[in-house]
Design a protein around this motif. Structure first.
Motif, PDB file in Angstrom:
ATOM      1  N   ALA A   2       0.828  -1.209   0.000  1.00 40.35           N
ATOM      2  CA  ALA A   2       0.000   0.000   0.000  1.00 40.35           C
ATOM      3  C   ALA A   2       0.865   1.263   0.000  1.00 40.35           C
ATOM      4  N   ALA A   3       1.965   1.241   0.747  1.00 35.36           N
ATOM      5  CA  ALA A   3       2.843   2.408   0.836  1.00 35.36           C
ATOM      6  C   ALA A   3       3.442   2.753  -0.527  1.00 35.36           C
ATOM      7  N   ARG A   4       3.790   1.727  -1.297  1.00 34.67           N
ATOM      8  CA  ARG A   4       4.372   1.991  -2.619  1.00 34.67           C
ATOM      9  C   ARG A   4       3.331   2.583  -3.568  1.00 34.67           C
ATOM     10  N   ILE A   5       2.083   2.173  -3.418  1.00 39.77           N
ATOM     11  CA  ILE A   5       1.019   2.737  -4.247  1.00 39.77           C
ATOM     12  C   ILE A   5       0.655   4.141  -3.778  1.00 39.77           C
ATOM     13  N   ASP A   6       0.832   4.399  -2.496  1.00 35.40           N
ATOM     14  CA  ASP A   6       0.535   5.717  -1.919  1.00 35.40           C
ATOM     15  C   ASP A   6       1.341   6.810  -2.620  1.00 35.40           C
ATOM     16  N   ALA A   7       2.501   6.436  -3.131  1.00 35.71           N
ATOM     17  CA  ALA A   7       3.392   7.409  -3.758  1.00 35.71           C
ATOM     18  C   ALA A   7       2.958   7.784  -5.178  1.00 35.71           C
ATOM     19  N   LEU A   8       1.975   7.089  -5.724  1.00 35.91           N
ATOM     20  CA  LEU A   8       1.528   7.340  -7.094  1.00 35.91           C
ATOM     21  C   LEU A   8       0.443   8.420  -7.089  1.00 35.91           C
ATOM     22  N   ASP A   9       0.726   9.560  -7.674  1.00 33.58           N
ATOM     23  CA  ASP A   9      -0.159  10.729  -7.593  1.00 33.58           C
ATOM     24  C   ASP A   9      -1.563  10.482  -8.136  1.00 33.58           C
ATOM     25  N   HIS A  10      -1.690   9.668  -9.187  1.00 31.42           N
ATOM     26  CA  HIS A  10      -2.979   9.533  -9.865  1.00 31.42           C
ATOM     27  C   HIS A  10      -3.717   8.239  -9.513  1.00 31.42           C
ATOM     28  N   ILE A  11      -3.343   7.640  -8.399  1.00 32.12           N
ATOM     29  CA  ILE A  11      -4.105   6.506  -7.846  1.00 32.12           C
ATOM     30  C   ILE A  11      -4.707   7.006  -6.537  1.00 32.12           C
ATOM     31  N   PRO A  12      -5.987   7.397  -6.526  1.00 27.32           N
ATOM     32  CA  PRO A  12      -6.561   8.065  -5.356  1.00 27.32           C
ATOM     33  C   PRO A  12      -7.047   7.138  -4.247  1.00 27.32           C
ATOM     34  N   ARG A  14       0.372   3.575   7.035  1.00 25.16           N
ATOM     35  CA  ARG A  14       1.290   3.883   5.932  1.00 25.16           C
ATOM     36  C   ARG A  14       0.587   4.314   4.648  1.00 25.16           C
ATOM     37  N   TYR A  15      -0.725   4.317   4.666  1.00 22.45           N
ATOM     38  CA  TYR A  15      -1.474   4.706   3.473  1.00 22.45           C
ATOM     39  C   TYR A  15      -2.398   5.864   3.811  1.00 22.45           C
ATOM     40  N   HIS A  16      -2.363   6.930   3.013  1.00 25.09           N
ATOM     41  CA  HIS A  16      -3.007   8.176   3.410  1.00 25.09           C
ATOM     42  C   HIS A  16      -4.156   8.611   2.508  1.00 25.09           C
ATOM     43  N   LYS A  17      -4.502   7.795   1.530  1.00 20.70           N
ATOM     44  CA  LYS A  17      -5.609   8.147   0.643  1.00 20.70           C
ATOM     45  C   LYS A  17      -6.823   7.284   0.983  1.00 20.70           C
ATOM     46  N   THR A  18      -7.791   7.231   0.075  1.00 20.32           N
ATOM     47  CA  THR A  18      -9.027   6.496   0.367  1.00 20.32           C
ATOM     48  C   THR A  18      -8.775   4.997   0.474  1.00 20.32           C
ATOM     49  N   LEU A  19      -9.240   4.433   1.578  1.00 25.28           N
ATOM     50  CA  LEU A  19      -9.021   3.025   1.877  1.00 25.28           C
ATOM     51  C   LEU A  19     -10.369   2.300   1.943  1.00 25.28           C
ATOM     52  N   ILE A  20     -10.601   1.452   0.942  1.00 26.38           N
ATOM     53  CA  ILE A  20     -11.812   0.628   0.892  1.00 26.38           C
ATOM     54  C   ILE A  20     -11.417  -0.789   1.289  1.00 26.38           C
ATOM     55  N   VAL A  21     -12.168  -1.398   2.173  1.00 22.51           N
ATOM     56  CA  VAL A  21     -11.857  -2.763   2.617  1.00 22.51           C
ATOM     57  C   VAL A  21     -12.900  -3.719   2.062  1.00 22.51           C
ATOM     58  N   ALA A  76     -10.951   2.466   8.149  1.00 15.51           N
ATOM     59  CA  ALA A  76     -11.417   2.256   6.775  1.00 15.51           C
ATOM     60  C   ALA A  76     -12.338   3.395   6.370  1.00 15.51           C
ATOM     61  N   ASP A  77     -12.181   3.880   5.136  1.00 12.45           N
ATOM     62  CA  ASP A  77     -13.039   4.947   4.631  1.00 12.45           C
ATOM     63  C   ASP A  77     -14.319   4.396   4.013  1.00 12.45           C
ATOM     64  N   SER A  78     -14.298   3.112   3.666  1.00 17.38           N
ATOM     65  CA  SER A  78     -15.443   2.470   3.030  1.00 17.38           C
ATOM     66  C   SER A  78     -15.245   0.966   3.110  1.00 17.38           C
ATOM     67  N   VAL A  79     -16.319   0.216   2.948  1.00 16.65           N
ATOM     68  CA  VAL A  79     -16.225  -1.239   2.804  1.00 16.65           C
ATOM     69  C   VAL A  79     -16.895  -1.641   1.501  1.00 16.65           C
ATOM     70  N   SER A  80     -16.349  -2.655   0.842  1.00 21.28           N
ATOM     71  CA  SER A  80     -16.982  -3.203  -0.353  1.00 21.28           C
ATOM     72  C   SER A  80     -17.315  -4.664  -0.070  1.00 21.28           C
ATOM     73  N   LEU A  81     -18.456  -5.116  -0.555  1.00 26.66           N
ATOM     74  CA  LEU A  81     -18.901  -6.475  -0.312  1.00 26.66           C
ATOM     75  C   LEU A  81     -20.002  -6.829  -1.310  1.00 26.66           C
ATOM     76  N   ILE A  82     -19.952  -8.144  -1.725  1.00 30.00           N
ATOM     77  CA  ILE A  82     -19.188  -9.221  -1.132  1.00 30.00           C
ATOM     78  C   ILE A  82     -18.072  -9.684  -2.075  1.00 30.00           C
ATOM     79  N   ASN A  83     -17.056 -10.271  -1.452  1.00 29.83           N
ATOM     80  CA  ASN A  83     -16.104 -11.066  -2.204  1.00 29.83           C
ATOM     81  C   ASN A  83     -16.787 -12.395  -2.529  1.00 29.83           C
ATOM     82  N   THR A  84     -16.089 -13.289  -3.185  1.00 26.81           N
ATOM     83  CA  THR A  84     -16.726 -14.535  -3.623  1.00 26.81           C
ATOM     84  C   THR A  84     -17.065 -15.469  -2.461  1.00 26.81           C
ATOM     85  N   LEU A  85     -18.102 -16.275  -2.673  1.00 25.35           N
ATOM     86  CA  LEU A  85     -18.478 -17.335  -1.735  1.00 25.35           C
ATOM     87  C   LEU A  85     -17.688 -18.600  -2.063  1.00 25.35           C
ATOM     88  N   MET A  86     -17.268 -19.321  -1.052  1.00 25.08           N
ATOM     89  CA  MET A  86     -16.512 -20.551  -1.301  1.00 25.08           C
ATOM     90  C   MET A  86     -17.434 -21.640  -1.849  1.00 25.08           C
TER      91      MET A  86
END
Length: 302
Positions: free
Chosen positions: A112-122, A157-164, A185-195
């Motif tokens: 996440a920290a390495r992506i945090d450095a990318l200006d156009h990935i919000p 280590r991550y300072h932009k929008t964080l969706i879990v 967390a700034d938001s949650v997304s659901l659902i991931n896949t069912l087993m």
């Protein structure tokens, strides 16, 4: 034309339509089919700190009204993304988000920290359905403590929008949503896949190389809708709904259940223009029902 713009954390979306990670590649693969600039945003494939080969083939199988997959997060790692993919995405007029996975909280945080450095990935979407290698392979997302540990490490280590992104393979998804909200967390997304699994009765073997896989597609929609409704009533952060959305009517159901935005996944494999059809269909429905702003229907379920 109704107002379709919504806000998820620090993201200003021109409409509520996003794509689900793992079904849209890096977005570039769909540029011949749709105008990527029209999307509220898109989430690129799962990215890990180090390259991953993924699971052996076969790793996809059709099921009635859905599909199973056990791709295993095959990707070339976060550094490859930063050096080779990001330059091709940075000028797209949409929210480009990265799905981040890992095998320990430290892995997640460093990626996440390495992506945090990318200006156009919000923003990023954390996939906490990954197995915790330090804890016998149990997915982080199936316990409040495991989910919270990842979000806590990443938030430092991550300072932009964080969706879990939450796993549905739990008994009480609302409690896990509240646990990640408490850790920032700034938001949650659901659902991931069912087993799930599928068996070839002639070969007497699973149709997937590792036996089981993640079930997605229209068959999971009723479960996803119920979980979105439960979580939206339990947290104070925006909910992003996904699971079996095939058309505008499906998307509107998720908004009425309390989702602020939605993601389209498996439908992208069937029709690569699904996202645009959903945006246009949502507009038509809102207009025909005299709704001036999409917020009028978000969480309106009686």
């Amino acid at each position: 034309m109704a107002q379709l713009n919504v806000k998820v954390g620090g993201l200003d979306l021109k409409n509520p339509v996003l794509t689900a990670s793992g079904t849209f590649g890096y977005g570039l693969e769909f540029a011949d089919f749709i105008d990527l600039n029209r999307l509220g945003g898109f989430i690129v494939k799962g990215t890990t700190l180090h390259p991953r080969e993924g699971n052996d083939y076969p790793r996809m199988a059709e099921t009635p009204s859905g599909m199973l997959n056990c791709v295993g997060l095959q990707n070339k790692g976060v550094d490859y993304f930063c050096e080779h993919i990001y330059p091709q995405l940075k000028d797209i007029d949409s929210n480009v988000l990265v799905n981040v996975s890992g095998s320990s909280p430290e892995d997640y945080a460093e990626c996440a920290a390495r992506i945090d450095a990318l200006d156009h990935i919000p923003g990023i979407e954390l996939n906490i359905s990954c197995p915790n290698v330090k804890d016998g392979g149990m997915a982080f997302g199936v316990t409040c403590e495991g989910a919270a540990s990842v979000v806590r490490a990443v938030r430092q280590r991550y300072h932009k929008t964080l969706i879990v992104k939450l796993s549905p393979n739990v008994t009480d998804i609302a409690s896990i949503a509240k646990a990640v909200e408490a850790e920032g967390a700034d938001s949650v997304s659901l659902i991931n896949t069912l087993m799930g699994m599928s068996i070839d009765i002639e070969r007497r073997k699973s149709r997937l190389s590792i036996g089981t896989g993640g079930l997605s597609g229209p068959c999971v929609k009723p479960v996803a809708l119920r979980m979105v409704w439960q979580v939206a009533r339990a947290v104070n952060i925006p909910v992003v709904g996904l699971g079996g959305i095939m058309n505008a009517a499906d998307a509107i159901e998720f908004l009425m259940a309390g989702a602020t935005a939605i993601e389209i996944g498996t439908a992208n494999f069937i029709d690569p223009t699904t996202t645009i059809r959903v945006i246009d269909g949502m507009n038509e429905w809102l207009d025909s029902h005299g709704v001036k702003d999409v917020h009028e229907i978000i969480g309106c379920l009686k």
